[in-house]
Scaffold this motif. Structure first.
Motif, PDB file in Angstrom:
ATOM      1  N   LEU A  22       0.882  -1.075  -0.113  1.00 21.49           N
ATOM      2  CA  LEU A  22       0.134   0.035   0.045  1.00 21.49           C
ATOM      3  C   LEU A  22       0.887   1.250  -0.020  1.00 21.49           C
ATOM      4  O   LEU A  22       1.877   1.463   0.764  1.00 21.49           O
ATOM      5  CB  LEU A  22      -1.109   0.088   1.210  1.00 21.49           C
ATOM      6  N   GLY A  23       0.449   2.347  -0.824  1.00 25.61           N
ATOM      7  CA  GLY A  23       1.004   3.501  -0.784  1.00 25.61           C
ATOM      8  C   GLY A  23       0.530   4.523   0.105  1.00 25.61           C
ATOM      9  O   GLY A  23      -0.268   4.082   1.031  1.00 25.61           O
ATOM     10  N   PRO A  24       1.266   5.570   0.326  1.00 31.03           N
ATOM     11  CA  PRO A  24       0.655   6.452   1.438  1.00 31.03           C
ATOM     12  C   PRO A  24      -0.740   7.028   1.218  1.00 31.03           C
ATOM     13  O   PRO A  24      -1.340   7.163   2.292  1.00 31.03           O
ATOM     14  CB  PRO A  24       1.670   7.790   1.188  1.00 31.03           C
ATOM     15  N   GLN A  25      -0.755   7.091   0.097  1.00 27.96           N
ATOM     16  CA  GLN A  25      -2.464   7.367  -0.079  1.00 27.96           C
ATOM     17  C   GLN A  25      -3.371   6.327   0.357  1.00 27.96           C
ATOM     18  O   GLN A  25      -4.654   6.699   0.970  1.00 27.96           O
ATOM     19  CB  GLN A  25      -2.767   7.797  -1.760  1.00 27.96           C
ATOM     20  N   GLU A  26      -3.277   5.105   0.149  1.00 31.43           N
ATOM     21  CA  GLU A  26      -3.968   4.106   0.471  1.00 31.43           C
ATOM     22  C   GLU A  26      -3.978   3.816   2.015  1.00 31.43           C
ATOM     23  O   GLU A  26      -5.003   3.650   2.713  1.00 31.43           O
ATOM     24  CB  GLU A  26      -3.809   2.656  -0.197  1.00 31.43           C
ATOM     25  N   ILE A  27      -2.873   4.055   2.643  1.00 31.27           N
ATOM     26  CA  ILE A  27      -2.850   4.134   4.032  1.00 31.27           C
ATOM     27  C   ILE A  27      -3.437   5.242   4.806  1.00 31.27           C
ATOM     28  O   ILE A  27      -4.393   5.073   5.490  1.00 31.27           O
ATOM     29  CB  ILE A  27      -1.463   4.096   4.663  1.00 31.27           C
ATOM     30  N   LYS A  28      -3.568   6.450   4.146  1.00 30.34           N
ATOM     31  CA  LYS A  28      -4.195   7.595   4.654  1.00 30.34           C
ATOM     32  C   LYS A  28      -5.810   7.456   4.399  1.00 30.34           C
ATOM     33  O   LYS A  28      -6.692   7.454   5.237  1.00 30.34           O
ATOM     34  CB  LYS A  28      -3.947   8.777   3.939  1.00 30.34           C
ATOM     35  N   LEU A  34     -10.983   4.112   9.218  1.00 34.28           N
ATOM     36  CA  LEU A  34     -11.330   3.978  10.681  1.00 34.28           C
ATOM     37  C   LEU A  34     -11.686   5.120  11.686  1.00 34.28           C
ATOM     38  O   LEU A  34     -12.530   4.869  12.264  1.00 34.28           O
ATOM     39  CB  LEU A  34      -9.908   3.360  11.223  1.00 34.28           C
ATOM     40  N   ARG A  35     -11.269   6.413  11.238  1.00 37.71           N
ATOM     41  CA  ARG A  35     -11.128   7.433  12.134  1.00 37.71           C
ATOM     42  C   ARG A  35     -12.781   8.063  11.911  1.00 37.71           C
ATOM     43  O   ARG A  35     -13.475   8.577  12.542  1.00 37.71           O
ATOM     44  CB  ARG A  35     -10.487   8.700  11.744  1.00 37.71           C
ATOM     45  N   PHE A  67      -5.396  -2.387   9.970  1.00 34.36           N
ATOM     46  CA  PHE A  67      -4.485  -1.148   9.468  1.00 34.36           C
ATOM     47  C   PHE A  67      -3.192  -1.459   9.343  1.00 34.36           C
ATOM     48  O   PHE A  67      -2.357  -2.010  10.108  1.00 34.36           O
ATOM     49  CB  PHE A  67      -4.654  -0.003  10.621  1.00 34.36           C
ATOM     50  N   GLU A  68      -2.504  -0.819   8.268  1.00 32.08           N
ATOM     51  CA  GLU A  68      -0.965  -0.977   7.752  1.00 32.08           C
ATOM     52  C   GLU A  68      -0.340   0.354   7.889  1.00 32.08           C
ATOM     53  O   GLU A  68       0.772   0.276   7.421  1.00 32.08           O
ATOM     54  CB  GLU A  68      -1.038  -1.480   6.324  1.00 32.08           C
ATOM     55  N   GLY A  69      -0.805   1.281   8.521  1.00 28.40           N
ATOM     56  CA  GLY A  69      -0.191   2.307   8.895  1.00 28.40           C
ATOM     57  C   GLY A  69       0.998   2.512  10.062  1.00 28.40           C
ATOM     58  O   GLY A  69       1.166   1.315  10.556  1.00 28.40           O
ATOM     59  N   SER A  70       1.048   3.745  10.619  1.00 23.50           N
ATOM     60  CA  SER A  70       2.013   3.818  11.667  1.00 23.50           C
ATOM     61  C   SER A  70       1.455   3.136  13.185  1.00 23.50           C
ATOM     62  O   SER A  70       0.356   3.359  13.174  1.00 23.50           O
ATOM     63  CB  SER A  70       2.387   5.341  11.880  1.00 23.50           C
ATOM     64  N   GLU A  71       2.399   2.754  13.772  1.00 20.30           N
ATOM     65  CA  GLU A  71       1.842   2.275  15.078  1.00 20.30           C
ATOM     66  C   GLU A  71       1.139   3.304  15.942  1.00 20.30           C
ATOM     67  O   GLU A  71       0.189   3.286  16.658  1.00 20.30           O
ATOM     68  CB  GLU A  71       2.968   1.550  15.843  1.00 20.30           C
ATOM     69  N   ALA A  72       2.012   4.486  16.043  1.00 26.57           N
ATOM     70  CA  ALA A  72       1.226   5.597  16.718  1.00 26.57           C
ATOM     71  C   ALA A  72      -0.307   5.975  16.373  1.00 26.57           C
ATOM     72  O   ALA A  72      -1.088   6.096  17.143  1.00 26.57           O
ATOM     73  CB  ALA A  72       1.913   6.804  16.646  1.00 26.57           C
ATOM     74  N   THR A  73      -0.434   5.925  14.867  1.00 21.01           N
ATOM     75  CA  THR A  73      -1.934   6.232  14.615  1.00 21.01           C
ATOM     76  C   THR A  73      -2.758   5.186  14.919  1.00 21.01           C
ATOM     77  O   THR A  73      -3.808   5.429  15.495  1.00 21.01           O
ATOM     78  CB  THR A  73      -1.914   6.366  12.999  1.00 21.01           C
ATOM     79  N   LEU A  74      -2.309   3.915  14.952  1.00 22.36           N
ATOM     80  CA  LEU A  74      -3.059   2.844  15.188  1.00 22.36           C
ATOM     81  C   LEU A  74      -3.473   2.910  16.733  1.00 22.36           C
ATOM     82  O   LEU A  74      -4.666   2.725  17.036  1.00 22.36           O
ATOM     83  CB  LEU A  74      -2.220   1.463  14.864  1.00 22.36           C
TER      84      LEU A  74
END
Length: 192
Positions: A22-28, A34-35, A67-74
């Motif tokens: 996943l690229g940055p756009q897909e992760i966002k 989720l949010r 979710f495959e983004g940052s741990e802090a966001t998760l």
């Protein structure tokens, strides 16, 4: 020829870094999805459907596991979901489940003032006055102007519920100190 083949394989292998693909756009987009659910989940809570809110927040936790983004966001997202579960259990008077959920919410995000505020009220209701004082202090340290009714995230999504603000947290703190016999503003035991 052999050198070209080795270099070609090296380039192909170097490009295969693993990861999710996943690229940055897909992760966002995944993060936003989720949010975006959290205000709906709080809407169930605000409507008095506490068991439904628990179910919705639990579904948010399950979805967050993908979710495959940052741990802090998760951790922020999961903390908010655990916080919603905790408040719902508190309203259903399942104090042990509420306690565990507030604990999980604050473990995931130490700055979640709403979770600290709820946990302080729960500790006070459970006559755990040292904990109530500690949690109320943490809530105020996290957000001195705390107001649960007007909570929003960084994208202005409404996460408000109840009508608890920093005045109530200070009252929890005062009651806890009173019950502990700590009458001075400096939080030291009464010398008498």
């Amino acid at each position: 020829m052999k050198l070209c083949t080795v270099l070609g394989l090296a380039l192909v292998c170097a490009g295969c870094g693993g990861g999710s693909g996943l690229g940055p756009q897909e992760i966002k987009e995944q993060e936003n999805e989720l949010r975006d659910r959290l205000p709906t989940d709080w809407g169930n809570y605000n409507g008095g459907g506490y068991q439904e809110a628990i179910d919705f927040f639990a579904n948010a936790l399950e979805q967050a596991d993908t979710f495959e983004g940052s741990e802090a966001t998760l951790n922020e997202i999961k903390s908010e979901a655990h916080n919603g579960i905790a408040w719902s259990y508190f309203r259903l008077q399942d104090l042990e489940s509420a306690w565990n959920s507030f604990q999980q919410a604050t473990r995931l995000n130490r700055r979640n003032a709403d979770a600290w505020a709820g946990w302080s009220g729960l500790a006070l209701a459970s006559q755990r006055y040292n904990d109530a004082a500690q949690f109320a202090s943490q809530a105020l340290e996290s957000n001195v102007d705390y107001n649960s009714a007007f909570r929003i995230d960084e994208s202005a999504r409404a996460l408000g519920h109840a009508r608890i603000d920093s005045r109530h947290i200070r009252l929890v703190l005062a009651e806890a100190y009173f019950q502990l016999g700590r009458y001075s503003a400096a939080d030291r035991a009464d010398p008498n």
